[in-house]
Design an enzyme around this catalytic site. Structure first.
Site, short mmCIF file in Angstrom:
data_model
loop_
_atom_site.label_atom_id
_atom_site.label_comp_id
_atom_site.label_asym_id
_atom_site.label_seq_id
_atom_site.Cartn_x
_atom_site.Cartn_y
_atom_site.Cartn_z
CE LYS A 201 -4.43 -1.77 0.91
NZ LYS A 201 -5.52 -2.04 1.83
NE ARG A 235 -7.73 -8.05 -0.45
CZ ARG A 235 -7.19 -7.33 -1.43
NH1 ARG A 235 -6.17 -6.53 -1.17
NH2 ARG A 235 -7.68 -7.38 -2.65
C1 9MG Z 1 -10.12 -5.28 -1.77
N1 9MG Z 1 -9.17 -4.76 -0.80
C2 9MG Z 1 -8.11 -3.95 -1.06
N2 9MG Z 1 -7.49 -3.64 0.08
C3 9MG Z 1 -8.16 -4.27 1.08
C4 9MG Z 1 -8.03 -4.35 2.47
O1 9MG Z 1 -7.09 -3.66 3.11
N3 9MG Z 1 -8.90 -5.09 3.17
C5 9MG Z 1 -9.90 -5.76 2.54
N4 9MG Z 1 -10.74 -6.47 3.31
N5 9MG Z 1 -10.09 -5.72 1.22
C6 9MG Z 1 -9.23 -4.99 0.52
#
Ligand code: 9MG
Length: 255
Positions: A201, A235
């Site tokens: 990110k 994730r």
């Molecule tokens: C789809 N998506 C992109 N970033 C995300 C994040 O931090 N959490 C979740 N649940 N979905 C995400």
């Protein structure tokens, strides 16, 4: 949770997995590397992304989902019609960056046994990074998630099916993201499993000066901090390396 974006404009992998076969192969590679869940997304939620038509989202996701019938697949969608269709096609989880906020979302997931991730987002992907403001980012995100958990339960979705996520980067500055990560343990009293999505990110880019393709080390540092803060689902784009972080962290905990 390994990320497979089936979008031509995905912020992190530039649409490399847009083609069905490539997306299926990538999902299988992530599963072989140790992903317990594959998160498929047919609509980019990167800051500034334009929405796609529902038919287009379904046309992207369904053929890939159908090719992954033996895996635990989550679908990242905000649309109730997409939720209903992917649950019918075997998805195990709905990952909703809008926390089931769309009209009809509860109805779409209620009868299924699927897990549901309720994520916090301030605003809409197209505009969410325009000077987001909080007086108390942890308090406000936590109050929102507490409310969404209560609303989902009231709508007939059992608490055991729910996962919460503070939504790093969704209507948050780097300072907000860092505060949330530093105080992630404060989400534990909501008593719902916690998902953290920090991989690649922009906060990592801000801290390190690295472009998207060079954020692995920063992502792994974030993953470790997420684990320490109580996240039980990470994730991520790089599963193999994140698995190593988890192995080290678990060994230290058990020592
Ligand atoms: C789809 N998506 C992109 N970033 C995300 C994040 O931090 N959490 C979740 N649940 N979905 C995400």
């Amino acid at each position: 949770m390994g990320v497979v974006n089936i979008t031509p404009d995905s912020f992190s992998d530039g649409g490399r997995y847009f083609a069905r076969d490539a997306a299926i192969a990538h999902a299988r590679e992530l599963a072989a590397e140790g992903a317990d869940i594959i998160d498929l997304g047919g609509e980019s939620t990167r800051p500034g992304a334009a929405p796609v038509a529902e038919e287009e989202e379904l046309a992207r996701v369904l053929p890939v989902l159908e090719g992954l019938g033996d895996l635990c697949v989550s679908v990242d969608t905000r649309r109730p019609a997409v939720m209903a269709a992917v649950l019918g096609a075997g998805a195990s989880m709905i990952n909703d960056v809008q926390a089931l906020g769309a009209p009809g979302a509860y109805d779409a997931v209620r009868e299924s046994k699927c897990a549901v991730c309720l994520m916090h987002m301030k605003g809409e992907p197209a505009t969410m990074q325009r000077e987001p403001h909080y007086d108390d980012v942890v308090g406000e995100v936590k109050a929102f998630l507490r409310g969404r958990v209560a609303a989902a339960e009231a709508a007939g979705i059992a608490r055991e099916r729910l996962v919460i996520d503070p939504g790093f980067g969704f209507g948050k500055t780097a300072a907000h993201n860092l505060t949330l990560l530093k105080r992630l343990d404060q989400f534990a009293d909501l008593q719902v499993p916690l998902l953290a999505g920090l991989s690649r990110k922009s906060t990592i880019g801000k801290l390190t000066g690295r472009p998207m393709g060079e954020r692995l080390a920063g992502s792994l540092a974030m993953a470790l901090l997420g684990l320490q803060g109580g996240a039980t689902i990470l994730r991520v784009h790089e599963v193999k390396e994140t698995r190593d972080v988890i192995a080290v962290w678990q060994a230290v905990k058990a020592a």
